[in-house]
Design a protein around this motif. Sequence first.
Motif, short mmCIF file in Angstrom:
data_model
loop_
_atom_site.label_atom_id
_atom_site.label_comp_id
_atom_site.label_asym_id
_atom_site.label_seq_id
_atom_site.Cartn_x
_atom_site.Cartn_y
_atom_site.Cartn_z
N GLN A 81 0.84 -1.20 0.00
CA GLN A 81 0.00 0.00 0.00
C GLN A 81 0.87 1.25 0.00
O GLN A 81 2.02 1.21 0.45
CB GLN A 81 -0.83 0.07 1.29
N PHE A 140 -15.36 4.73 5.87
CA PHE A 140 -14.26 4.08 6.59
C PHE A 140 -14.34 4.56 8.03
O PHE A 140 -14.67 5.74 8.27
CB PHE A 140 -12.89 4.49 6.01
N PHE A 183 -12.08 5.40 10.00
CA PHE A 183 -11.05 6.38 10.37
C PHE A 183 -11.17 7.71 9.65
O PHE A 183 -10.40 8.64 9.91
CB PHE A 183 -9.65 5.80 10.16
N GLY A 186 -9.06 4.98 -1.82
CA GLY A 186 -10.03 5.47 -0.85
C GLY A 186 -9.43 6.66 -0.12
O GLY A 186 -8.21 6.78 -0.01
N GLY A 226 -5.58 6.10 0.84
CA GLY A 226 -4.86 4.83 0.78
C GLY A 226 -5.10 4.14 -0.54
O GLY A 226 -6.20 4.20 -1.10
C1 2U9 Z 1 -4.99 7.70 9.69
C2 2U9 Z 1 -6.21 8.20 9.38
C3 2U9 Z 1 -6.83 7.83 8.22
C4 2U9 Z 1 -6.24 5.92 5.21
C5 2U9 Z 1 -7.26 5.54 4.21
C6 2U9 Z 1 -8.34 4.36 2.69
C7 2U9 Z 1 -9.20 5.39 2.85
C8 2U9 Z 1 -8.59 3.23 1.78
C9 2U9 Z 1 -7.78 1.15 0.89
C10 2U9 Z 1 -7.41 1.34 -0.51
C11 2U9 Z 1 -7.19 0.03 -1.15
C12 2U9 Z 1 -6.89 0.09 1.42
O1 2U9 Z 1 -5.20 -1.12 -0.10
S1 2U9 Z 1 -6.56 -0.96 0.08
O2 2U9 Z 1 -7.36 -2.12 0.26
N1 2U9 Z 1 -7.64 2.33 1.71
O3 2U9 Z 1 -9.60 3.14 1.14
N2 2U9 Z 1 -7.24 4.44 3.48
S2 2U9 Z 1 -8.58 6.46 3.94
O4 2U9 Z 1 -6.86 6.61 6.23
C13 2U9 Z 1 -6.22 6.95 7.38
C14 2U9 Z 1 -5.00 6.44 7.69
C15 2U9 Z 1 -4.38 6.82 8.86
C16 2U9 Z 1 -4.32 8.10 10.96
#
Ligand code: 2U9
Length: 342
Positions: free
Chosen positions: A209, A249, A251, A283, A308
């Motif tokens: 990631q 999500f 977070f 996302g 992410g």
């Molecule tokens: C903190 C606060 C918020 C990170 C985020 C996503 C949305 C997301 C996925 C994409 C494809 C994971 O690899 S995947 O399956 N990720 O959709 N990630 S917001 O949000 C955060 C991170 C850290 C302290």
Amino acid sequence: MDQIVQQIAAYRQEIESLEIGSPQQLEEYRIKFLGTKGIVKALFGEMRNVPNEQKKAFGQVLNEFKQFAEAKYEGAKEVADNGPQAADDIDLSLPGDPLVAGSRHPINLVRKRIIDIFHRLGFAVADGPEVEDDWHNFTALNLPEHHPARDMQDTFYISQNPDWLLRTHTSNVQTREMEKGQLPIRIICPGRVYRNETISARAHCFFHQVEGLYIDEHVSFADLKQTLYFFVQELFGKDVKVRFRPSYFPFTEPSAEMDISCLICGGKGCRVCKHSGWVEILGCGMVHPRVLENCGIDANKYTGYAFGMGIERITMLQYGINDLRLFSENDLRFLKQFTGAV
Ligand code: 2U9
């Protein structure tokens, strides 16, 4: 016969431990073992005392021993005649064995491109542990105790300590960075993550990631949109279109998923985009105030955005790869196709 076979085994040991260092020792060896009145000849003479039904097996033992004794002689003679190969025997003017240059793994290629783009926007790269505690991977991120992501089915736990697990996302790096209390924060966190998935063309138990986090005063969703728009234009070209769809999500709040216009058909509709013209790429959202507070940041003063993405997914889209397993099989027929890519 047993007695003679034991005697032969003892001769074998004697020969093995013999060091023949001079022509004189070599001749002594020849006479003792291989000469007309030598041990090998004498042993063959014993054949007449062996019962008929054991002759075949005894003959085999004798022949093997004879070959063994001769091989020792030939090896020692070779050294005596030509000497051990010296360093100055090597012809340095001969062409060397060709060195095949390796190439970057496609995941690392794309990872580097992503880092370079965010670097130009002022993001620093941050790193953190892959074996993480529950707090930094789940609790601090507002993932409640009974959230399905915490299930044994989805997460690898470390048996020595139920509080330890293999991180399921790189968000643990962000929580650790936030706890340091040095603001503003503008980081991207590339790394390997682990999920207890059945391995198939579309899923693996580990993948990569890149997550991003920007926290400061007055950070808005508009900043997030513009940053991500710039990012995909740099990665995929200026013609790419984007759209944001509301999502959820724990977070982030609000949360969204970002799609780009399909790279294969340009948005007209094809098999890759399931005839929608769009493909999901990442996302994102505004960091949930509870996550800020969990990590000691005043949510009344600071806001932030996070995003992410999976590097495998982006690499598959960029290169038209249809099976995730290719990335971890070390098949040179696959990896060599990226030679020369930068
Ligand atoms: C903190 C606060 C918020 C990170 C985020 C996503 C949305 C997301 C996925 C994409 C494809 C994971 O690899 S995947 O399956 N990720 O959709 N990630 S917001 O949000 C955060 C991170 C850290 C302290």
